[in-house]
Scaffold this active site. Structure first.
Site, PDB file in Angstrom:
ATOM      1  N   GLN A   1      -5.755   7.448   5.255  1.00  0.00           N
ATOM      2  CA  GLN A   1      -5.537   8.103   6.555  1.00  0.00           C
ATOM      3  C   GLN A   1      -6.679   7.754   7.531  1.00  0.00           C
ATOM      4  O   GLN A   1      -7.233   6.677   7.422  1.00  0.00           O
ATOM      5  CB  GLN A   1      -5.380   9.626   6.380  1.00  0.00           C
ATOM      6  CG  GLN A   1      -4.060  10.033   5.722  1.00  0.00           C
ATOM      7  CD  GLN A   1      -4.086   9.970   4.220  1.00  0.00           C
ATOM      8  OE1 GLN A   1      -4.971  10.515   3.589  1.00  0.00           O
ATOM      9  NE2 GLN A   1      -3.114   9.326   3.634  1.00  0.00           N
TER      10      GLN A   1
ATOM     11  N   GLY B   1      -0.584   4.122   2.624  1.00  0.00           N
ATOM     12  CA  GLY B   1       0.067   2.841   2.366  1.00  0.00           C
ATOM     13  C   GLY B   1      -0.852   1.747   2.861  1.00  0.00           C
ATOM     14  O   GLY B   1      -1.064   1.602   4.050  1.00  0.00           O
ATOM     15  N   HIS B   2      -1.454   1.018   1.930  1.00  0.00           N
ATOM     16  CA  HIS B   2      -2.401  -0.036   2.299  1.00  0.00           C
ATOM     17  C   HIS B   2      -1.810  -1.382   1.915  1.00  0.00           C
ATOM     18  O   HIS B   2      -1.477  -1.602   0.748  1.00  0.00           O
ATOM     19  CB  HIS B   2      -3.745   0.171   1.586  1.00  0.00           C
ATOM     20  CG  HIS B   2      -4.384   1.486   1.909  1.00  0.00           C
ATOM     21  ND1 HIS B   2      -5.555   1.906   1.344  1.00  0.00           N
ATOM     22  CD2 HIS B   2      -4.014   2.478   2.751  1.00  0.00           C
ATOM     23  CE1 HIS B   2      -5.876   3.088   1.820  1.00  0.00           C
ATOM     24  NE2 HIS B   2      -4.952   3.468   2.668  1.00  0.00           N
TER      25      HIS B   2
ATOM     26  N   LYS C   1      -7.477  -0.640   6.607  1.00  0.00           N
ATOM     27  CA  LYS C   1      -8.497  -0.306   5.593  1.00  0.00           C
ATOM     28  C   LYS C   1      -8.303  -1.125   4.329  1.00  0.00           C
ATOM     29  O   LYS C   1      -9.262  -1.587   3.719  1.00  0.00           O
ATOM     30  CB  LYS C   1      -8.423   1.202   5.250  1.00  0.00           C
ATOM     31  CG  LYS C   1      -8.708   2.113   6.429  1.00  0.00           C
ATOM     32  CD  LYS C   1      -8.552   3.572   6.066  1.00  0.00           C
ATOM     33  CE  LYS C   1      -7.122   4.006   5.786  1.00  0.00           C
ATOM     34  NZ  LYS C   1      -6.226   3.984   6.952  1.00  0.00           N
TER      35      LYS C   1
ATOM     36  N   ASP D   1      -3.759   3.583   9.185  1.00  0.00           N
ATOM     37  CA  ASP D   1      -3.174   2.233   9.276  1.00  0.00           C
ATOM     38  C   ASP D   1      -4.022   1.271  10.096  1.00  0.00           C
ATOM     39  O   ASP D   1      -3.504   0.377  10.765  1.00  0.00           O
ATOM     40  CB  ASP D   1      -1.742   2.309   9.859  1.00  0.00           C
ATOM     41  CG  ASP D   1      -0.845   3.180   9.008  1.00  0.00           C
ATOM     42  OD1 ASP D   1      -0.985   3.142   7.781  1.00  0.00           O
ATOM     43  OD2 ASP D   1      -0.016   3.910   9.585  1.00  0.00           O
TER      44      ASP D   1
END
Ligand code: GDP
Ligand code: IMO
Ligand code: MG
Length: 429
Positions: free
Chosen positions: A223, A40-41, A16, A13
């Site tokens: 990650q 989750g981006h 990225k 988080d």
């Protein structure tokens, strides 16, 4: 040739998605090389906020081919949902390529992820319960079902049968959970296979051809370094290799093709799930980081655990990944503080550790040794050059840069792509 790897330098988080989106325009391919829908981006692009889990963050650009590499694990139902959502948003997914060698997350993997966490009780890892670990377990034990198996119904049914002969016993006898029949899973997977077939490709051959013909390939990590199965805070890690070495394995691109490795780090640090965290803040400063930084997980909605910037961890990420550049995000969040702490070493059992201790017990009990720097208490979200930042903010970045011993190439001062200071990025000629 330009093969560039972008990795998280902390516990995930780091932003990225934002940085991938920011530089993606220069690339022909953007590739996810590990993980699955545990990622989750959040990408804010053209006034829209997109939450991506499996599809690479380059999807917004019509000239880019997004690739899900062989190192990923794919929940086909979730992938199709994500494709449908993007299509509904007016973004075409027809160019998406999925490696024939990527592995599938099966329904029983999700059951086993939840059941194994439940069994661990207080010792739980805090996984996303998306079936990631069990899918990689099957891959390593050579019982996995791959994307290419979707191309042949007969083979798919055979592999599901072989897997169920073991999984049903584990589900029922170890965990007391319902079992599956082959037909039940086939019924669910037939439509998935039909939908995904046109996207299945030998992606490593395509990427190597592209690099050989001077096209640009961005390998986008999910990650972060400290969640790496080998190099992270085991066992509180994910089951794949988010580090730069994993980018080669998970895409089928050799290390000599990689020109630059970008490490993304927040100006502070967060982690989701359980595990040791030396600079964790369980006080009003921590609350401020959560509130101002909006630190809630994109995938599970869980509140992230906040802490001060840990220079020992980032230095470790510089080494493990061979970072050529550091990118600092969320500097704006620190505008809320009078003074800012940076962890420069740890203390445990009378010893000072300037690098990560080898033994997990020392890391679990490590007390951070802090330097304290003055804050700037000014809104910096409008700054677009390094010189426009207040002196204290410039000093903070220079300090981080000196500790990491790599240049800070970009500084993010807000969630949108414009809110970024570019210091060392030459766009494609
Ligand atoms: P990823 O998993 O590394 O892609 O990161 P996430 O998208 O899960 O989390 C990063 C969050 O921070 C997202 O909500 C981004 O929109 C947001 N973000 C990224 N860079 C900045 C920044 O410089 N400032 C602020 N305030 N938010 C940012
Ligand atoms: P992005 O790509 C933060 C964490 C989980 C848990 C551990 C193992 O958004 O940075 P898993 O479901 O992977 O077996 O869970 O890893 N985790 C993440 N934390 N960001 C992520 O992804 C994460 N993906 C997994 O919280 O502690
Ligand atoms: Mg995330």
């Amino acid at each position: 040739m330009a093969g560039i790897v972008l990795v998280g330098a902390q516990w995930g988080d780091e932003g990225k998605g934002k940085i991938t989106d920011l530089i993606a325009d220069d690339f022909d391919y953007v590739v996810r090389y590990q993980g699955g829908n545990n990622a989750g981006h959040t990408v804010i692009h053209g006034g829209r906020t997109l939450k991506l889990h499996l599809i690479p963050s380059g999807i917004m650009y019509p000239h880019i081919t997004p690739v899900i590499g062989n190192g990923c694990v794919i929940d086909p139902g979730v992938l199709i949902e994500e494709m449908d959502r993007l299509e509904a948003d007016g973004l075409s997914t027809h160019r998406l390529l999925i490696s024939c060698n990527a592995h599938l997350i099966m329904p029983y993997h999700k059951d086993l992820d939840g059941a194994s966490e439940h069994r661990l009780g207080k010792a739980e890892i805090g996984t996303t319960r998306r079936g990631i670990g069990p899918a990689y377990m099957d891959k390593a034990s050579r019982l996995g079902i791959r994307v290419q198996d979707l191309q042949d119904e007969h083979i798919l049914a055979q592999k599901i049968e072989a897997s169920l002969s073991e999984k049903n016993d584990i589900l029922s006898k170890v965990y007391g959970l319902p079992t599956y029949t082959v037909e039940q899973i086939m019924e669910e997977f037939r439509p998935y296979a039909e939908r995904l077939k046109p996207h299945i490709a030998e992606t490593s051959a395509i990427l190597n051809r592209a690099l050989a013909s001077d096209q640009w390939v961005l390998l986008e990590g999910a990650q972060g370094t400290l969640l790496d199965l080998d190099h992270g805070t085991y066992p509180f890690v994910t089951s794949s290799s988010p580090t730069a070495g994993g980018a080669c394995v998970g895409s089928g691109v050799g290390p000599r093709r990689i020109d630059r490795v970008l490490g993304i780090a927040k100006a502070y640090i967060t982690r989701v799930g359980s595990g040791p965290f030396p600079t964790e803040l369980d006080d009003t400063d921590g609350r401020k980081l959560i509130e101002v930084g909006n630190e809630y997980g994109t995938t599970t909605g869980r509140e992230r655990r906040p802490g001060w910037y840990d220079a020992v961890i980032v230095k470790y990420a510089v080494e493990i990944n061979g970072l050529t550049d550091l990118i600092i995000t969320k500097l704006d969040v620190l505008s809320a503080f009078d003074t800012i702490k940076v962890c420069v070493a740890y203390e445990y059992d009378g010893h000072r550790y300037n690098s990560l201790p080898c033994h997990q017990t020392a890391f679990h009990h490590a007390k951070p040794i802090y330097d304290e720097l003055p804050g700037w208490k000014t809104d910096i979200t409008g700054c677009r050059t390094f010189e426009e930042l207040p002196k204290e903010a410039r000093d903070y970045i220079t300090y981080i840069e000196d500790l990491a011993e790599v240049p800070v190439a970009m500084i993010a001062v807000g969630p949108s792509r414009e809110q970024t200071i570019m210091r060392r990025w030459e766009s494609r000629p």
